[in-house]
Design an enzyme around this catalytic site. Structure first.
Site, PDB file in Angstrom:
ATOM      1  CE1 TYR A 132      -4.304   1.718   0.435  1.00  0.00           C
ATOM      2  CE2 TYR A 132      -2.371   3.236   2.427  1.00  0.00           C
ATOM      3  CZ  TYR A 132      -3.838   2.730   1.157  1.00  0.00           C
ATOM      4  OH  TYR A 132      -4.573   4.420   1.233  1.00  0.00           O
ATOM      5  CD  GLU A 133       4.881   1.709  -2.675  1.00  0.00           C
ATOM      6  OE1 GLU A 133       5.051   2.898  -3.581  1.00  0.00           O
ATOM      7  OE2 GLU A 133       5.788   0.071  -3.214  1.00  0.00           O
TER       8      GLU A 133
END
Ligand SMILES: *[C@@H]1O[C@H](CO)[C@@H](O)[C@H](O)[C@H]1NC(C)=O
Ligand SMILES: *[C@@H]1O[C@H](CO)[C@@H](O)[C@H](O)[C@H]1NC(C)=O
Ligand SMILES: *[C@@H]1O[C@H](CO)[C@@H](O)[C@H](O)[C@H]1NC(C)=O
Ligand SMILES: *[C@@H]1O[C@H](CO)[C@@H](O)[C@H](O)[C@H]1NC(C)=O
Ligand SMILES: *[C@@H]1O[C@H](CO)[C@@H](O)[C@H](O)[C@H]1NC(C)=O
Length: 383
Positions: A132-133
């Site tokens: 998850y960025e």
């Protein structure tokens, strides 16, 4: 949906995978040797953690499997990769993107974990890597804690199913809300096997002069690691991730001392960023360096190489890493006693040709990795 749903699904999984007679599980194994469908057991070993994007088995065959401890399949699943990795004593895990609305919805999270656990068990994988960025602004503690809760639930359910499953999270080069990623890094480290520190894209938010700078500078990387230590995360919970790609920056001006000014391209609240350049694989860069106008230059303030290249009247500055700069960072990982090292990504070398020069280039990149010992080496390439 709720607990009962998870219980039912887990029960079905149990019946399918463990309740069935041994022979049917073996028949279920797509590898030449049913042993190769078993997850890797050693949960303490040092890591050479690599991301694989290519779907091409000929490319994978050219990886140096002696070095690899874990391979993350990005954008594909392949039985061939699973068999190849396990036959070399390497873990093979899937990558998880998480839709943002899942961060604040416990029901969706439970379904998500159940679904991903089913994928991992059915495909004979070893775990999952969270990537998850997206931004979690400092004031969104609900999102921050929701992400931690999702990882925690994943860790709990995966480890209950099989304690040797591996759960990891990709994190920015520094915990200081880089790119507005204000995650609860310290707690994430307690609900994972380790964090993969992405010590690259370090110029995603350029606050000083808008110029081309190192993708993975030694001292910036070091300061990021030190900030992780300062939060209380122990060194064995961190894997140092380095790039096998560089940035290809069109210069709007080049000064006498080779400073390449770049266009202002904003990213997450900062008006200059590496988005002014393009990410290019090491294999490609080794082709164009032959026509560079400067040859390979060395920047002592970052311990990284760079060169200039001219095409159609525009000067480009290429900021990248090679075995020399990577070795500095790997030695730092060893000095700090980190859990290991890793790369984005294993396919960034030139696997398309096997000239002596290209073979040598690939060998040097793989050989720059530390020689950690693997206890579970089995039969190489016999999958
Ligand atoms: C969580 O997601 C489910 C499925 O989309 C939805 O029905 C439910 O209302 C959501 N709950 C919350 C608290 O948003
Ligand atoms: C970028 O931001 C800096 C500092 O906030 C400011 O001085 C500069 O004028 C800005 N440049 C552009 C092109 O917006
Ligand atoms: C380098 O330049 C020469 C001469 O312009 C050209 O023939 C060759 O294709 C170029 N090589 C690369 C890798 O760009
Ligand atoms: C240079 O020009 C040629 C011909 O127009 C084009 O194919 C090539 O992509 C250009 N190179 C760059 C880096 O823009
Ligand atoms: C792969 O790595 C091992 C361990 O460092 C080394 O001995 C071997 O020569 C490497 N293989 C290739 C093809 O470079």
């Amino acid at each position: 949906m709720g607990r009962w749903f998870i219980l039912v699904v887990l029960f079905v999984l149990f019946i399918v995978t463990w309740g069935a007679p041994q022979t049917s599980q073996e028949a279920d194994c797509p590898c030449s040797n049913p042993e190769f469908c078993k997850p890797i057991k050693d949960t303490k070993r040092k890591e050479v953690f690599v991301f694989s994007l290519s779907k091409d088995i000929d490319t994978w065959q050219k990886y140096n499997w002696t070095k690899i401890s874990t391979v993350v399949m990005v954008g594909y699943y392949s039985d061939d990769m699973m068999c190849l990795a396990h036959s070399n004593g390497a873990r093979v895990v899937t990558i998880a993107g998480v839709p943002t609305d899942y961060l604040t919805n416990a029901t969706l999270q439970e379904e998500w974990v159940v679904k991903n656990l089913a994928v991992v068990t059915q495909k004979h994988l070893d775990g999952i890597n969270f990537d998850y960025e997206s931004p979690i602004p400092a004031d969104r503690t609900d999102m921050r804690d929701g992400y931690t809760a999702l990882v925690r639930l994943t860790y709990k359910m995966f480890k209950e199913y099989n304690p040797s499953f591996q759960i990891t999270v990709d994190v920015a080069w520094s915990p200081a809300c880089i790119d507005q990623r204000c995650y609860d890094y310290k707690t994430l480290a307690t609900v994972t096997d380790f964090l993969f520190v992405m010590s690259y894209d370090e110029q995603s938010q350029i606050r000083g002069p808008c110029v081309a700078l190192a993708n993975s500078g030694f001292y910036k990387t070091q300061s990021g690691l030190q900030k992780y230590f300062a939060t209380g995360i122990p060194s064995e919970k961190l894997v140092l991730g380095v790039p096998w790609y560089g940035y290809y920056y069109p210069c709007v001006a080049v000064s006498q001392d080779n400073t390449c000014s770049i266009k202002h391209v904003p990213f997450r609240g900062v008006n200059c960023s590496d988005a002014a350049g393009r990410e290019m694989n090491y294999g490609f860069l080794m082709r164009i360096i032959q026509n560079s106008t400067t040859g390979r230059l060395w920047e002592t303030s970052t311990l990284t190489p760079y060169f200039n290249y001219k095409e159609n009247g525009t000067t480009y500055q290429i900021r990248y890493d090679d075995p020399v700069s990577l070795k500095f960072k790997f030695d730092m990982a060893l000095k700090y006693g980190l859990r290991g090292v890793g790369i984005w990504n294993a396919d960034a070398l030139d696997y398309s040709q096997d000239t002596p020069e290209v073979i040598r280039q690939r060998a040097q990149m793989w050989q720059a990795f530390p020689d950690y010992k693997k206890s579970e080496i089995t039969i190489r390439n016999d999958f």
